[in-house]
Design a protein around this motif. Structure first.
Motif, PDB file in Angstrom:
ATOM      1  N   LEU A  88       2.298  -1.822   0.612  1.00 25.32           N
ATOM      2  CA  LEU A  88       2.046  -0.977   1.775  1.00 25.32           C
ATOM      3  C   LEU A  88       3.035   0.183   1.754  1.00 25.32           C
ATOM      4  N   ILE A  89       2.508   1.412   1.816  1.00 29.27           N
ATOM      5  CA  ILE A  89       3.366   2.586   1.817  1.00 29.27           C
ATOM      6  C   ILE A  89       2.929   3.541   2.916  1.00 29.27           C
ATOM      7  N   PRO A  90       3.881   4.285   3.499  1.00 31.56           N
ATOM      8  CA  PRO A  90       3.504   5.290   4.494  1.00 31.56           C
ATOM      9  C   PRO A  90       2.967   6.537   3.799  1.00 31.56           C
ATOM     10  N   LEU A  91       1.849   7.050   4.286  1.00 32.48           N
ATOM     11  CA  LEU A  91       1.244   8.236   3.691  1.00 32.48           C
ATOM     12  C   LEU A  91       1.584   9.502   4.464  1.00 32.48           C
ATOM     13  N   LYS A  92       1.538   9.411   5.795  1.00 29.31           N
ATOM     14  CA  LYS A  92       1.916  10.574   6.588  1.00 29.31           C
ATOM     15  C   LYS A  92       2.337  10.145   7.984  1.00 29.31           C
ATOM     16  N   VAL A  93       3.127  10.990   8.617  1.00 28.14           N
ATOM     17  CA  VAL A  93       3.548  10.822  10.001  1.00 28.14           C
ATOM     18  C   VAL A  93       2.927  11.977  10.759  1.00 28.14           C
ATOM     19  N   TYR A  94       2.264  11.664  11.862  1.00 27.50           N
ATOM     20  CA  TYR A  94       1.602  12.717  12.625  1.00 27.50           C
ATOM     21  C   TYR A  94       1.635  12.409  14.115  1.00 27.50           C
ATOM     22  N   GLU A  95       1.273  13.422  14.885  1.00 29.02           N
ATOM     23  CA  GLU A  95       1.212  13.320  16.337  1.00 29.02           C
ATOM     24  C   GLU A  95      -0.264  13.371  16.726  1.00 29.02           C
ATOM     25  N   ASN A  96      -0.734  12.368  17.462  1.00 25.05           N
ATOM     26  CA  ASN A  96      -2.153  12.336  17.814  1.00 25.05           C
ATOM     27  C   ASN A  96      -2.435  13.213  19.041  1.00 25.05           C
ATOM     28  N   LYS A  97      -3.664  13.167  19.532  1.00 23.31           N
ATOM     29  CA  LYS A  97      -4.068  14.013  20.662  1.00 23.31           C
ATOM     30  C   LYS A  97      -3.269  13.728  21.925  1.00 23.31           C
ATOM     31  N   ARG A  98      -2.827  12.469  22.078  1.00 21.82           N
ATOM     32  CA  ARG A  98      -2.058  12.083  23.266  1.00 21.82           C
ATOM     33  C   ARG A  98      -0.558  12.290  23.079  1.00 21.82           C
ATOM     34  N   LYS A  99      -0.168  13.017  22.021  1.00 22.07           N
ATOM     35  CA  LYS A  99       1.226  13.349  21.699  1.00 22.07           C
ATOM     36  C   LYS A  99       2.064  12.128  21.340  1.00 22.07           C
ATOM     37  N   LEU A 100       1.426  11.086  20.797  1.00 24.39           N
ATOM     38  CA  LEU A 100       2.135   9.896  20.343  1.00 24.39           C
ATOM     39  C   LEU A 100       2.367   9.999  18.843  1.00 24.39           C
ATOM     40  N   VAL A 101       3.516   9.513  18.387  1.00 23.41           N
ATOM     41  CA  VAL A 101       3.840   9.547  16.959  1.00 23.41           C
ATOM     42  C   VAL A 101       3.150   8.365  16.280  1.00 23.41           C
ATOM     43  N   LYS A 102       2.371   8.661  15.257  1.00 24.38           N
ATOM     44  CA  LYS A 102       1.628   7.640  14.502  1.00 24.38           C
ATOM     45  C   LYS A 102       1.975   7.751  13.018  1.00 24.38           C
ATOM     46  N   ILE A 103       1.787   6.643  12.304  1.00 23.68           N
ATOM     47  CA  ILE A 103       2.011   6.611  10.860  1.00 23.68           C
ATOM     48  C   ILE A 103       0.727   6.141  10.194  1.00 23.68           C
ATOM     49  N   GLU A 104       0.313   6.847   9.151  1.00 24.47           N
ATOM     50  CA  GLU A 104      -0.834   6.408   8.359  1.00 24.47           C
ATOM     51  C   GLU A 104      -0.290   5.581   7.201  1.00 24.47           C
ATOM     52  N   ILE A 105      -0.776   4.345   7.110  1.00 30.16           N
ATOM     53  CA  ILE A 105      -0.321   3.394   6.103  1.00 30.16           C
ATOM     54  C   ILE A 105      -1.390   3.274   5.025  1.00 30.16           C
ATOM     55  N   GLY A 106      -0.949   3.196   3.784  1.00 31.03           N
ATOM     56  CA  GLY A 106      -1.871   3.012   2.682  1.00 31.03           C
ATOM     57  C   GLY A 106      -1.645   1.685   1.983  1.00 31.03           C
ATOM     58  N   LEU A 107      -2.718   0.967   1.749  1.00 34.73           N
ATOM     59  CA  LEU A 107      -2.682  -0.253   0.943  1.00 34.73           C
ATOM     60  C   LEU A 107      -2.943   0.205  -0.483  1.00 34.73           C
ATOM     61  N   ALA A 108      -1.928   0.097  -1.343  1.00 31.59           N
ATOM     62  CA  ALA A 108      -2.003   0.774  -2.630  1.00 31.59           C
ATOM     63  C   ALA A 108      -1.544  -0.098  -3.785  1.00 31.59           C
ATOM     64  N   LYS A 109      -1.921   0.352  -4.981  1.00 34.36           N
ATOM     65  CA  LYS A 109      -1.509  -0.296  -6.221  1.00 34.36           C
ATOM     66  C   LYS A 109      -0.723   0.730  -7.029  1.00 34.36           C
ATOM     67  N   LEU A 110       0.392   0.308  -7.604  1.00 37.40           N
ATOM     68  CA  LEU A 110       1.248   1.193  -8.385  1.00 37.40           C
ATOM     69  C   LEU A 110       0.533   1.635  -9.661  1.00 37.40           C
ATOM     70  N   ARG A 111       0.601   2.942  -9.951  1.00 37.25           N
ATOM     71  CA  ARG A 111      -0.015   3.460 -11.166  1.00 37.25           C
ATOM     72  C   ARG A 111       0.962   3.379 -12.327  1.00 37.25           C
ATOM     73  N   LYS A 112       0.408   3.291 -13.524  1.00 30.60           N
ATOM     74  CA  LYS A 112       1.226   3.294 -14.731  1.00 30.60           C
ATOM     75  C   LYS A 112       1.539   4.736 -15.111  1.00 30.60           C
ATOM     76  N   LYS A 113       2.545   4.915 -15.951  1.00 31.28           N
ATOM     77  CA  LYS A 113       2.984   6.244 -16.349  1.00 31.28           C
ATOM     78  C   LYS A 113       1.875   7.021 -17.059  1.00 31.28           C
TER      79      LYS A 113
END
Length: 153
Positions: free
Chosen positions: A103-128
């Motif tokens: 689980l990694i954070p993708l972005k931090v943003y402010e929604n319409k109600r002016k609340l701070v939210k974080i978009e989380i990504g379920l991800a797999k590590l890529r190879k070089k």
């Protein structure tokens, strides 16, 4: 929706399977600092512990108008609790333990109600090798679009 910060390296280093939205528990002066854009999520990650979900290593420096004498205990990289529903947290825990996804954070943003939210990504590590291929494809795409623009002029 106002985007405060993005984790640009997440899209290069990880293959994102699913995205989730989450609230974050912040102190008052931390919220002010985040809304000013003073937050760094480049090296941060998310962990599920004891039925709760936390973001670790997210750097929020002290708000410039807050006196250090008032909050001498402040740690800018402390663990912060994320706000999600229990069934969703349980599902994320199962997915990370069984399949080896992170689980990694993708972005931090402010929604319409002016609340701070974080978009989380379920991800797999890529190879070089995969990263090099993606960079190569982006360069080819960029060069092709430049050539198309040049020929139309």
């Amino acid at each position: 929706m106002k985007i405060i910060t993005k984790n640009k390296y997440a899209y290069l280093n990880y293959d994102i399977h699913e995205k989730f939205e989450s609230g974050v528990v912040l102190k008052g002066f931390e919220t002010k600092a985040v809304k000013l854009g003073k937050v760094n999520i480049k090296d941060s990650f998310i962990q599920v512990r004891g039925g709760e979900i936390f973001i670790l290593n997210m750097d929020i420096p002290l708000y410039n108008k807050t006196s250090f004498n008032i909050v001498p205990w402040y740690d800018s990289k402390r663990n912060r609790k994320l706000l999600m529903k229990k069934p969703q947290i349980a599902r994320l825990y199962e997915r990370t333990k069984k399949t080896g996804l992170v689980l990694i954070p993708l972005k931090v943003y402010e929604n319409k109600r002016k609340l701070v939210k974080i978009e989380i990504g379920l991800a797999k590590l890529r190879k070089k090798v995969e990263k090099k291929q993606i960079i190569k494809e982006r360069d080819i795409q960029r060069q092709a679009s430049k050539d198309i623009k040049r020929l139309k002029i």
